[in-house]
Design a protein around this motif. Structure first.
Motif: not given
Length: 280
Positions: A173-186
């Motif tokens: 996805g785009d950078a925003a998708v990745m940011a949200e995904a990694l924050r979810n893991v964190a």
């Protein structure tokens, strides 16, 4: 020693068929290994069918009706018990995952399904099915998000993931998708709901370079290993194979960063993706 787990036959078709299989086997005075012998499967395999962690195939249903003299019951109910919204190669693993007490997963390329966000899952499925209709993608995403509900329980199952650095660096996805995904893991890590370790590129070669690995443990059944590759998967219960992959996972954990170091790296990358998204 505690007795076998009591199943709720109304919880799923597989649970119903498994419960009936155990009832018919015990009524016939047979042990699990004795029932498995004519089918050339182990007693633990029969146990997994009885628990609903294995789907009953038609060939087994035919033999059970013959051996246990159940009048065609298992053949009649086999289709309902094996129906799944997931691909055949993955359906057994999902069923097992749902009743596991502990899940250990090495993810070489993608964030594990249980940790994915809706936007990340949608990007994964769209990337793998570029010509699929939106309805198809919606159904796949819905099934993926349904699996993530396993982590809504505050303690069970225990989830321990080892994420290759590639899972964080590959932009899905785009950078925003990745940011949200990694924050979810964190966030899951900070809530102490999951244990996650990052396996950095600097770790070099290791025993799981050939693909993903999932180990599942149960309170009243032998552990299982699920190996996945493109369009296929394999669920293993052979003790020697399970032991080999448990060792593989332990060695991966020894080469990975600690959970504390991993959390710092994941949050830093989430910030980097956030910054990139703002620039875009």
């Amino acid at each position: 020693m505690p007795g076998p787990k009591e199943l709720d036959p109304s919880s799923s078709p597989r649970a119903m068929v498994g419960s009936e299989l155990r009832h018919a086997r015990e009524a016939a005075g047979m042990t699990q290994p004795e029932l498995g012998a004519p089918l050339f499967v182990s007693g633990s395999f029969i146990g997994q069918l009885e628990l609903g962690t294995r789907r009953m195939q038609l060939e087994y249903a035919i033999k059970f009706d013959e051996i246990l003299d159940t009048g065609g019951f298992f053949v009649r109910n086999c289709r309902a018990a094996t129906k799944s919204k997931y691909p055949d190669h993955f359906a057994d693993a999902v069923e097992a995952e749902a009743i596991a007490t502990a899940i250990k997963e090495y993810a070489p390329l993608l964030i594990p399904g249980l940790l994915q966000t809706e936007a990340y899952a949608r990007a994964v499925f769209r990337g793998g099915r570029p010509t699929a209709t939106e309805d198809v993608i919606d159904q796949l995403v819905e099934a993926r998000l349904e699996r993530t509900k396993l982590l809504s329980d505050p303690t069970t199952p225990l989830f321990w993931g080892i994420l290759d650095e590639a899972t964080l660096r590959r932009q899905v996805g785009d950078a925003a998708v990745m940011a949200e995904a990694l924050r979810n893991v964190a966030n899951l890590m900070r809530r102490h709901r999951v244990i996650v370790q990052l396996l950095p590129f600097s770790a070099g070669a290791h025993m799981a370079l050939e693909g993903a690995l999932k180990l599942m443990s149960f309170s009243d059944a032998p552990p299982l290993v699920y190996l996945q590759s493109m369009g296929s998967g394999q669920l293993l219960d052979d003790p020697a194979s399970v032991a080999r992959y448990e060792l593989t996972y332990d060695l991966l954990g020894a080469s990975a960063l600690s959970p504390r170091e991993s959390l710092a790296q994941i949050e830093q990358l989430a910030e980097d993706y956030d910054h990139e998204a703002q620039q875009q």
